[in-house]
Structures are given as structure tokens and as C-alpha cells.
Write a protein that holds these residues in place. Structure first.
Motif, short mmCIF file in Angstrom:
data_model
loop_
_atom_site.label_atom_id
_atom_site.label_comp_id
_atom_site.label_asym_id
_atom_site.label_seq_id
_atom_site.Cartn_x
_atom_site.Cartn_y
_atom_site.Cartn_z
N LYS A 259 21.60 -7.80 8.90
CA LYS A 259 20.46 -8.70 8.76
C LYS A 259 19.79 -9.00 10.09
O LYS A 259 18.58 -9.21 10.16
CB LYS A 259 20.92 -10.00 8.09
N TYR A 260 20.58 -8.98 11.17
CA TYR A 260 20.06 -9.41 12.47
C TYR A 260 19.90 -8.28 13.47
O TYR A 260 19.29 -8.47 14.52
CB TYR A 260 20.98 -10.48 13.08
N SER A 261 20.44 -7.10 13.19
CA SER A 261 20.49 -6.04 14.20
C SER A 261 19.89 -4.75 13.66
O SER A 261 19.98 -4.46 12.46
CB SER A 261 21.94 -5.79 14.64
N SER A 262 19.29 -3.98 14.58
CA SER A 262 18.74 -2.68 14.22
C SER A 262 18.93 -1.72 15.38
O SER A 262 19.06 -2.13 16.54
CB SER A 262 17.24 -2.79 13.88
N LEU A 263 18.94 -0.44 15.05
CA LEU A 263 19.15 0.62 16.04
C LEU A 263 18.01 1.62 15.91
O LEU A 263 17.80 2.19 14.84
CB LEU A 263 20.50 1.30 15.81
N GLN A 264 17.26 1.81 17.01
CA GLN A 264 16.19 2.80 17.04
C GLN A 264 16.57 3.92 18.01
O GLN A 264 17.11 3.67 19.08
CB GLN A 264 14.86 2.18 17.48
N SER A 265 16.26 5.12 17.61
CA SER A 265 16.53 6.26 18.49
C SER A 265 15.50 7.34 18.20
O SER A 265 14.80 7.30 17.18
CB SER A 265 17.95 6.79 18.28
N GLY A 266 15.39 8.30 19.11
CA GLY A 266 14.41 9.35 18.90
C GLY A 266 14.35 10.35 20.04
O GLY A 266 15.08 10.27 21.04
N TYR A 267 13.45 11.31 19.85
CA TYR A 267 13.22 12.39 20.82
C TYR A 267 11.73 12.48 21.09
O TYR A 267 10.91 12.33 20.17
CB TYR A 267 13.74 13.73 20.27
N GLN A 268 11.37 12.73 22.36
CA GLN A 268 9.97 12.84 22.75
C GLN A 268 9.77 14.07 23.63
O GLN A 268 10.61 14.38 24.49
CB GLN A 268 9.52 11.59 23.54
N PHE A 269 8.65 14.76 23.37
CA PHE A 269 8.24 15.89 24.21
C PHE A 269 6.78 15.72 24.56
O PHE A 269 5.97 15.30 23.73
CB PHE A 269 8.43 17.22 23.47
#
Length: 561
Positions: free
Chosen positions: A503-513
Motif C-alpha cells: 500500500k505504501y511502497s513501489s519499485l520502478q525500474s527500466g532501461y534507457q538508450f
């Protein structure tokens, strides 16, 4: 004579020996109350009447010398909390106090930390008083059922009936300190309607809700941002934003994922973005998210409307410099819609007083005293188009196209001795030609796979172009004295994912070029017609992985890696 002496002697005797009040001494130790009353009846020749239940099982401890009846009545009243009502010189009734008895109460007001509360308010029956410097108070002739309020700033108010304080021997009354646990405060409508501050410290601006801001006659996205803390524009332009000591080139500006390299008209005096189709602006000036890693100073993430339009709508506006219009078209019901907006200046056709005043501010530091501006033509245009396709619930594909273009024709002419422009063939003229434009394209794919997981894929291309030529005309010969050309071609791709951990936490991740191709060229000619040339072409590829964890259960945490 004998009669007078006898009268004087009698008067003197009466005055010198008045009838004295009876006194007695006692030493009661755990003595039955009934026995104490019996002793006082004999000592003072009085009679007590009472109910057996009121005096049964009461023990008295009292040791005094030479005290009158009134003292013993007050002492016993204090120790037993019974009401002693004197009916006559001989008869005294003892009973429980009732609501209509008129009594006198007293006490000392202190805090739960034993601090004397001087000047505290005591309120009852539309009247009141305050405690003295020792925290003491006394209330006379008050009915036993009177509700009394004790109040002091920073403490919890206490409400007590007078009979509860009756016969308390002026004991201490305690007020507890008021402790309030304040929850996290989120500022809404920061400065005006439409500007909100998030828990993470960034600002969200919603143009369609934006209220009136000081100094603005019409909505301008960048001028609205200048009113936020830590943002200023030393050159008084709309787009020359200096955020927390940074410079404008250290701000990352995104329009639907397209990186913008040229963000203003009239040398930054006017923002090029139409506020009527802008959904919101996320302005991050601290704690920048990891996916905006190249935003050294700040990030302006501008987003247009992503919802499918249900009906045709549009608008048109005009001021003394330009005209603009926008339209929202539903193409396929609940499936596909199109947004378009455009703006064009008409300064190449008609130059209003507002335009001339703006030009004076822009060019005030570019004209030497020996020449006069005789030709100043400025033209700008911008448009953007966006298409939104809904494949299914929580599954969208959109494409965007943007153009920002500016053209300047600025002329300077030498003055004669009378202050008028020179007209002969030996006059010296200068002309500056400047053209800048920024074109951009983007495609986005958003998909929510589950209530806790979603992704976004974005690909963009941004093309920035700037060309500047400076000419000098002397003896009717036009010579190119300086030329400069800059280009930036930026192509990028990114994949962003978001997982709602709880409810209180989130995780964002990704790749960029990203691939950036930057070129510049310049040509300079001195008085001897000697030419100096310079150019450079550079190409940069970058790859990045990022992860961001956010939690705001009790406090705000922002961990970037």
C-alpha cells in the motif's frame, strides 16, 4: 454623686469583662465520628442531628488546643465531606451535600509536570476569574451543582462540579498538557488553484484548473513555474529558468516524452506550449527520479491529455502578438481520438504596441548609440498533434508530433548628424538573420498488466536546428561577416516498469538508450576579408539501467540507484 459612681463602676465592669466564646482542646486519634460529636455536644452545649448511615464507620484524627466551635465544624466538614448546617445556636444538622447548597470552594491549579498555572481561566455561570501568581483560586457562594471550567493555553480543559471541590482543603487540581500528533501536511492549491505539492516535494501544475496569477493576463506554463520557490528568471523571460542556482541548459524539458532543446518564442519571452491541451506539468526541482538522471537542475515533464475524447471540442484565442487554436476530435468512438493545436504570430503583417514594447525589452542591450534599428521583423509558429488509440482497458498507444519555429530579421542603420537614418550610398547598414526550430516525434505504449504491475515503452526523435547570419552593407556592397549553424539530432528509447509492492511502497525500474548527434559550424570574416572557419561533429551513444524505490508509510523515502 453616689448614684453616678455606682453607674460608672457598673459600666466599667461590663466593658472590661465581656462574655467570651467557648474554647476547647482535643486529641483525637482514629476516634469514631459519633464519639467526637458527643464530646463536642458536651463541650459547647449544642446538639447534632444526623442520619446514622452518614456518620457510621468514619474515623477522625484531630489534635488542637483552644479552638472554638466554628473551627471544629469547618475541620470536620473538610475531613468528612458532609455539610454542617447551623440551624440555631443550639442545633446543627449534619447531612450529605445536595445540588442546591451554596458552598465555598478553593484550590491550586498546577500542570501534570507540577508547574504552577498562573493566570489560568476559571469560568462558571457566565462569569469567571483567573488564578493568582501562585495558581490559587477561591469561589464563594456558588451552588454545589455549578459546572466550573478550568482552562489554560496548551493544556486540556477540565470541567468539574463545584461539589467535587467542596471540603478539599484547597488541594491541588491538575491540568494535563495537550499533546497533538500532527499528521503529514500536504499543501494543496499551492499559491493558487491548479498548483499542488506532492509528498515527494515536486510540484504538479494542472493548467485547466490554474487560477489567476499575479502579472499574467493569460495562461503561460513557464511563467507560472517562476512563482515557485527556488525558481527565477534574471533576464525576465518566460523560459530562462534558473532553478536553485542552475542555468537554463541544465533543465530537462519533456513534451510527451520528446526532449525539447528550444523552448521559447521571442527569445524566450513567450512559452511555446499550448496550455489548453496540456493535461499537467510535473516540475521536479529536488529529489529527481533516477529515470531523469540527466536533469542536473530540474525536470519539466509536460503531458497532454491521454484520454479518449467522447465529443468534439475546441477553442480559439488571439492577443496583440499571435493567434492560437486547438481542437479535440473523436475519430472512432471510445477507441481513437486526435488532439491538435497551433499558434502563429502576425507580427510580419501587423506590429502592435505590445510587440514593440516586448522588442525593446529583448533588444535593449544590442543597439550601440551610433545606430538606429530600422527593421525588426519577428515571426514564430508552433503546432502539435497527438493521436490516442485504446486497444483495450488499460492498454493505450499514442503518437505525438511537435514543431517550434522562430525567424528573426533584425536591421540596424547608421544615423546622420541630425539623428535621422542615413540614405546615401556610403551609409553603413547591419542585418541579422536568425532561424531556429525544434521538431519532435514520439510514440508511447502503456499497458497495465495487473493491479500491481504496469509498463511504459517510449521512443522519441528530436531535431533542433539553429542558423544565424550577420551581414554588413557598405557602399552598397553586402558582405557576410559572421555565420553560425548548430544542430542536435536526438533519438531515444526507454522501457519503464512499475511494481506496487504494498500500500505504501513501489519499485520502478527500466532501461534507457539515447543517441545524440551534435554539429556546429561557424564562419567569421574580419575587416581584411580574411575568413575563419570552424566545425565539429560529435556522436554520443548512452545506455542506462535504473531502479527507484519509494515508500511513504510514515515519512517520505526516495532511494535511487
Amino acid at each position: 454623686m453616689r448614684i453616678r459612681l455606682i453607674y460608672f463602676f457598673f459600666l466599667f465592669t461590663f466593658t472590661a469583662y465581656p462574655q467570651q466564646e467557648k474554647l476547647t482542646s482535643v486529641n483525637f486519634k482514629n476516634k469514631a465520628f459519633t464519639e467526637v460529636l458527643a464530646y463536642l455536644e458536651k463541650a459547647f452545649n449544642v446538639h447534632f442531628s444526623f442520619q446514622s448511615n452518614d456518620v457510621a464507620n468514619r474515623k477522625i484524627n484531630l489534635s488542637v488546643k483552644d479552638k472554638p466551635l466554628s473551627f471544629f465544624l469547618n475541620s470536620l466538614q473538610t475531613e468528612t465531606s458532609l455539610f454542617f448546617e447551623v440551624l440555631s445556636d443550639k442545633f446543627i444538622a449534619i447531612r450529605q451535600i445536595n445540588d442546591y447548597d451554596v458552598i465555598t470552594i478553593c484550590g491550586i491549579l498546577k500542570s501534570d509536570t507540577n508547574q504552577i498555572l498562573s493566570g489560568a481561566s476559571i469560568l462558571y455561570l457566565n462569569t469567571g476569574l483567573v488564578t493568582d501568581e501562585n495558581g490559587a483560586f477561591k469561589i464563594q457562594s456558588v451552588k454545589a451543582n455549578t459546572l466550573i471550567s478550568f482552562q489554560f493555553l496548551g493544556y486540556i480543559s477540565k470541567y468539574v462540579e463545584a461539589k467535587q471541590l467542596f471540603n478539599n482543603n484547597c488541594d491541588t487540581l491538575i491540568l494535563k498538557e495537550e499533546r497533538i500528533q500532527i499528521e503529514t501536511i500536504i499543501i494543496k492549491n499551492y499559491l493558487t488553484n491548479g498548483i499542488d505539492k506532492t509528498k515527494m516535494g515536486s510540484f504538479v501544475i494542472v493548467p485547466k484548473k490554474l487560477g489567476i496569477l499575479a502579472g499574467l493576463t493569460e495562461p503561460d506554463l513557464f511563467q507560472s513555474i517562476q512563482l515557485l520557490p527556488g525558481v527565477n528568471s534574471p533576464n525576465e523571460t518566460a523560459t530562462g529558468l534558473h532553478v536553485r542556482g542552475g542555468t537554463p541548459d541544465q533543465n530537462v524539458i519533456l513534451w510527451d516524452g520528446i526532449k525539447i532543446y528550444h523552448s521559447g518564442h521571442l527569445f524566450g519571452a513567450i512559452s511555446p506550449f499550448n496550455p489548453y491541451i496540456t493535461e499537467q506539468i510535473n516540475f521536479i526541482n529536488k529529489g529527481t527520479d533516477a529515470k531523469f538522471g540527466d536533469g542536473v537542475s530540474s525536470v519539466l515533464n509536460i503531458k497532454t491529455n491521454d484520454s479518449i475524447q467522447s465529443k468534439l471540442s475546441g477553442g480559439f484565442g488571439m492577443n496583440l502578438i499571435s493567434a492560437d487554436a486547438y481542437i479535440k476530435i473523436p475519430i472512432i468512438k471510445d477507441k481513437f481520438s486526435l488532439l491538435a493545436s497551433g499558434r502563429r504570430s502576425f507580427t510580419d503583417i501587423y506590429q502592435s504596441k505590445a510587440y514593440h514594447e516586448t522588442s525593446e525589452i529583448i533588444f535593449k542591450n544590442t543597439q550601440p548609440n551610433s545606430i538606429l534599428s530600422t527593421d525588426n521583423n519577428f515571426f514564430f509558429v508552433d503546432y502539435n498533434v497527438k493521436g490516442i488509440l485504446k486497444l483495450k482497458n488499460d492498454h493505450y498507444i499514442s503518437f505525438s508530433n511537435l514543431l517550434i519555429e522562430n525567424k528573426l530579421d533584425f536591421g540596424l542603420k547608421e544615423l546622420d548628424d541630425n539623428g535621422a537614418p542615413e540614405t546615401d550610398e556610403n551609409s553603413l547598414d547591419f542585418k541579422d538573420l536568425l532561424e531556429t526550430d525544434n521538431r519532435g516525434y514520439a510514440i508511447n505504449w502503456d499497458k497495465k498488466w495487473s493491479p500491481n504491475f504496469k509498463h511504459q515503452i517510449n521512443a522519441y526523435y528530436s531535431d533542433y536546428y539553429m542558423l544565424y547570419n550577420k551581414f554588413k552593407t557598405e557602399h552598397d556592397v553586402k558582405v557576410l561577416t559572421f555565420a553560425k549553424k548548430n544542430t542536435v539530432k536526438d533519438f531515444g528509447f526507454e522501457l519503464n516498469t512499475s511494481i506496487q509492492v504494498n500500500k505504501y511502497s513501489s519499485l520502478q525500474s527500466g532501461y534507457q538508450f539515447s543517441n545524440k548527434n551534435v554539429t556546429y559550424f561557424f564562419l567569421s570574416t574580419d575587416s581584411d576579408q580574411t575568413k575563419f572557419e570552424g566545425s565539429n561533429i560529435s556522436n554520443l551513444n548512452s545506455h542506462a539501467l535504473y531502479t527507484t524505490f519509494q515508500s511513504n508509510k510514515n515519512r517520505n523515502y526516495n532511494l535511487n540507484a
